[in-house]
Design a protein around this motif. Structure first.
Motif, PDB file in Angstrom:
ATOM      1  N   GLY A  10      48.828  46.879  26.205  1.00 48.61           N
ATOM      2  CA  GLY A  10      47.803  46.851  26.958  1.00 48.61           C
ATOM      3  C   GLY A  10      46.470  46.305  26.661  1.00 48.61           C
ATOM      4  N   SER A  11      44.970  45.928  26.293  1.00 49.12           N
ATOM      5  CA  SER A  11      44.111  46.741  26.378  1.00 49.12           C
ATOM      6  C   SER A  11      43.385  47.304  27.931  1.00 49.12           C
ATOM      7  N   GLY A  12      44.357  47.434  28.822  1.00 49.14           N
ATOM      8  CA  GLY A  12      43.406  48.871  30.055  1.00 49.14           C
ATOM      9  C   GLY A  12      43.990  49.455  29.382  1.00 49.14           C
ATOM     10  N   LEU A  13      45.150  49.824  28.974  1.00 50.79           N
ATOM     11  CA  LEU A  13      46.112  51.437  28.840  1.00 50.79           C
ATOM     12  C   LEU A  13      45.070  52.532  28.456  1.00 50.79           C
ATOM     13  N   TYR A  14      44.304  51.744  27.348  1.00 49.35           N
ATOM     14  CA  TYR A  14      43.219  53.339  26.843  1.00 49.35           C
ATOM     15  C   TYR A  14      42.813  53.323  27.984  1.00 49.35           C
ATOM     16  N   ASP A  15      42.310  53.203  29.002  1.00 53.52           N
ATOM     17  CA  ASP A  15      41.221  54.123  29.806  1.00 53.52           C
ATOM     18  C   ASP A  15      42.296  54.504  31.263  1.00 53.52           C
ATOM     19  N   LEU A  16      42.908  55.997  30.943  1.00 54.06           N
ATOM     20  CA  LEU A  16      43.259  57.036  31.268  1.00 54.06           C
ATOM     21  C   LEU A  16      42.312  57.557  31.647  1.00 54.06           C
ATOM     22  N   ALA A  17      42.305  58.254  32.871  1.00 50.77           N
ATOM     23  CA  ALA A  17      41.396  59.555  34.006  1.00 50.77           C
ATOM     24  C   ALA A  17      41.665  60.757  32.929  1.00 50.77           C
ATOM     25  N   GLY A  18      41.141  60.976  33.002  1.00 49.25           N
ATOM     26  CA  GLY A  18      41.662  62.807  31.916  1.00 49.25           C
ATOM     27  C   GLY A  18      41.827  62.810  30.270  1.00 49.25           C
ATOM     28  N   LEU A  19      41.302  61.474  29.365  1.00 48.70           N
ATOM     29  CA  LEU A  19      41.392  61.566  28.286  1.00 48.70           C
ATOM     30  C   LEU A  19      40.268  61.868  27.741  1.00 48.70           C
ATOM     31  N   GLU A  20      40.501  63.238  27.337  1.00 56.26           N
ATOM     32  CA  GLU A  20      39.638  64.091  26.658  1.00 56.26           C
ATOM     33  C   GLU A  20      38.877  63.762  25.568  1.00 56.26           C
ATOM     34  N   GLY A  32      44.897  45.434   5.573  1.00 59.61           N
ATOM     35  CA  GLY A  32      44.526  44.533   6.383  1.00 59.61           C
ATOM     36  C   GLY A  32      44.012  45.683   7.476  1.00 59.61           C
ATOM     37  N   ALA A  33      42.598  44.904   8.615  1.00 57.67           N
ATOM     38  CA  ALA A  33      42.213  45.488   9.720  1.00 57.67           C
ATOM     39  C   ALA A  33      43.853  45.881  11.146  1.00 57.67           C
ATOM     40  N   PRO A  34      43.837  46.366  11.862  1.00 55.77           N
ATOM     41  CA  PRO A  34      44.685  47.041  12.467  1.00 55.77           C
ATOM     42  C   PRO A  34      43.508  45.687  13.671  1.00 55.77           C
ATOM     43  N   SER A  35      44.298  45.243  14.618  1.00 56.02           N
ATOM     44  CA  SER A  35      44.349  44.766  15.551  1.00 56.02           C
ATOM     45  C   SER A  35      42.373  45.296  16.616  1.00 56.02           C
ATOM     46  N   ASP A  36      42.597  46.002  16.105  1.00 55.88           N
ATOM     47  CA  ASP A  36      41.560  46.971  16.643  1.00 55.88           C
ATOM     48  C   ASP A  36      41.174  48.031  16.334  1.00 55.88           C
ATOM     49  N   ALA A  37      39.765  48.483  16.911  1.00 56.73           N
ATOM     50  CA  ALA A  37      40.313  50.201  16.878  1.00 56.73           C
ATOM     51  C   ALA A  37      40.380  50.986  17.629  1.00 56.73           C
ATOM     52  N   ILE A  38      41.497  51.786  17.424  1.00 55.62           N
ATOM     53  CA  ILE A  38      42.170  52.550  18.301  1.00 55.62           C
ATOM     54  C   ILE A  38      41.173  53.741  19.027  1.00 55.62           C
ATOM     55  N   ARG A  39      41.613  53.646  20.069  1.00 52.24           N
ATOM     56  CA  ARG A  39      41.217  54.509  20.843  1.00 52.24           C
ATOM     57  C   ARG A  39      41.567  56.242  21.182  1.00 52.24           C
ATOM     58  N   VAL A  40      40.454  56.842  20.546  1.00 50.29           N
ATOM     59  CA  VAL A  40      41.191  58.526  20.147  1.00 50.29           C
ATOM     60  C   VAL A  40      41.084  59.896  21.348  1.00 50.29           C
ATOM     61  N   GLY A  41      42.004  60.245  21.727  1.00 49.81           N
ATOM     62  CA  GLY A  41      41.666  61.795  22.565  1.00 49.81           C
ATOM     63  C   GLY A  41      43.012  62.596  22.849  1.00 49.81           C
ATOM     64  N   ASP A  42      42.234  63.572  23.231  1.00 47.70           N
ATOM     65  CA  ASP A  42      43.402  64.626  24.210  1.00 47.70           C
ATOM     66  C   ASP A  42      44.132  64.151  25.551  1.00 47.70           C
ATOM     67  N   ALA A 231      49.628  44.649  38.461  1.00 45.52           N
ATOM     68  CA  ALA A 231      50.274  45.658  38.722  1.00 45.52           C
ATOM     69  C   ALA A 231      51.162  46.816  38.360  1.00 45.52           C
ATOM     70  N   ASN A 232      51.649  45.628  37.232  1.00 44.52           N
ATOM     71  CA  ASN A 232      52.204  47.233  36.108  1.00 44.52           C
ATOM     72  C   ASN A 232      51.922  47.646  34.851  1.00 44.52           C
ATOM     73  N   SER A 233      49.999  47.634  35.312  1.00 47.65           N
ATOM     74  CA  SER A 233      49.430  48.054  34.489  1.00 47.65           C
ATOM     75  C   SER A 233      48.919  49.815  34.449  1.00 47.65           C
ATOM     76  N   ASP A 234      48.578  49.079  36.127  1.00 45.55           N
ATOM     77  CA  ASP A 234      48.674  50.727  36.724  1.00 45.55           C
ATOM     78  C   ASP A 234      49.740  51.380  36.863  1.00 45.55           C
ATOM     79  N   ALA A 238      50.014  54.900  34.923  1.00 48.22           N
ATOM     80  CA  ALA A 238      51.101  56.868  35.445  1.00 48.22           C
ATOM     81  C   ALA A 238      51.815  57.261  34.146  1.00 48.22           C
ATOM     82  N   MET A 239      52.815  56.079  33.765  1.00 52.81           N
ATOM     83  CA  MET A 239      53.766  56.632  33.264  1.00 52.81           C
ATOM     84  C   MET A 239      53.341  57.698  32.524  1.00 52.81           C
ATOM     85  N   ILE A 240      51.930  56.832  31.235  1.00 56.82           N
ATOM     86  CA  ILE A 240      51.454  57.579  29.608  1.00 56.82           C
ATOM     87  C   ILE A 240      51.292  58.678  30.479  1.00 56.82           C
ATOM     88  N   ALA A 241      50.324  58.761  31.104  1.00 58.18           N
ATOM     89  CA  ALA A 241      49.795  60.306  32.086  1.00 58.18           C
ATOM     90  C   ALA A 241      50.677  61.485  31.754  1.00 58.18           C
TER      91      ALA A 241
END
Length: 289
Positions: A10-20, A32-42, A231-234, A238-241
């Motif tokens: 989902g669109s909200g998963l890239y908004d993780l605290a600590g993503l540098e 072709g083009a992907p669904s969107d630009a890709i949020r990259v970080g560490d 609720a699942n998004s939150d 946490a799981m991804i982190a």
């Protein structure tokens, strides 16, 4: 080899605290083009890439998601492991809304999507007998437990075309006759394409509803789904982190062979291969071509 984690969800998963060093990156692919630009970080010293499956603002239906471009783009960015996160309906009383299921198998009932990178001029057959990576499934399960989620290990995912939800008869067929555990619209052909791209793939189903089979819940209510999704998004964040610390920065070869799926898969003789198609396969199959 360095681990690089791809997250499709989902669109909200890239908004993780600590993503540098986070930034949006546009990736061009031969498909072709992907669904969107890709949020990259560490995160925790491990590179990560987040792809909103439906695009920011939810612009793609399950049938119009550019699955080939999405997988190619993540492979092109150097991803080694993909965790797919998606909302699903449940066919099992014990798999309740708010729970997560680590998928172990699929039944593919989609019909309006391009399902392979290969074709005329370069034919390949990969095995999807075991379509998800057990090693990566272990990581997803451990991360979900760390996040405090009720998680079920193993389940068969019925992939339907959509965008409509199931009829009552379909829901009962999938549950009672076919023995499926959850139902969704997006993990196929995503999982098949990840295997063709020699990427380890794990699927986490976030339960939002009981589909339409349940006598006490009736038809699928989109308002209830949206409420549960919040609720699942939150919980998913946490799981991804927790994933980077579990996978670690250094990646050994996959013990299940996901990263070698094309080893003996390409059937077309080298002198009979279509050069145009081979060029499009540079990221996906460059290792063997």
């Amino acid at each position: 080899m360095q681990t690089k984690i791809g997250i499709i969800g989902g669109s909200g998963l890239y908004d993780l605290a600590g993503l540098e060093n986070a930034e949006w990156q546009v990736v061009d692919t031969p498909w072709g083009a992907p669904s969107d630009a890709i949020r990259v970080g560490d995160l925790g010293g491990v590179p990560m890439a987040f792809l909103p499956r439906h695009g920011r603002g939810h612009v793609h239906s399950p049938s119009t998601v550019p699955y080939r471009a999405n997988i190619d783009a993540l492979k092109r960015l150097g991803c080694t492991d993909i965790i797919s996160v998606s909302a699903c309906g449940s066919f099992r009383e014990e798999m309740a809304p708010g729970d997560f299921v680590i998928i172990s198998d699929f039944i593919d009932r989609t019909f309006a999507r391009d399902k392979s990178f290969f074709g005329t001029g370069c034919v390949a057959h990969v095995s999807v007998a075991h379509p998800v990576c057990p090693r990566l499934g272990d990581v997803a399960e451990a991360a979900a437990i760390q996040a405090g989620v009720t998680v079920h290990r193993g389940g068969t995912y019925l992939a339907m075309e959509g965008p409509q939800f199931s009829s009552m008869a379909e829901s009962k067929l999938y549950r009672d006759v076919w023995g499926c555990d959850v139902i969704g619209m997006t993990n196929m052909p995503e999982a098949k394409l990840a295997r063709e791209a020699e990427l380890c793939y794990a699927s986490v189903a976030m339960i939002t509803d009981y589909d339409s089979w349940h006598p006490d819940h009736g038809t699928v209510d989109i308002a209830d789904i949206i409420a549960t999704l919040g609720a699942n998004s939150d919980a998913a964040k946490a799981m991804i982190a927790a994933v980077p610390a579990l996978l670690g920065p250094d990646r050994a070869p996959c013990p299940h062979g996901c990263d070698r799926a094309l080893e003996h898969a390409i059937m077309t003789a080298p002198d009979a291969r279509d050069a145009t198609l081979v060029a499009k396969l540079d990221a996906v199959a460059g290792r063997v071509l």
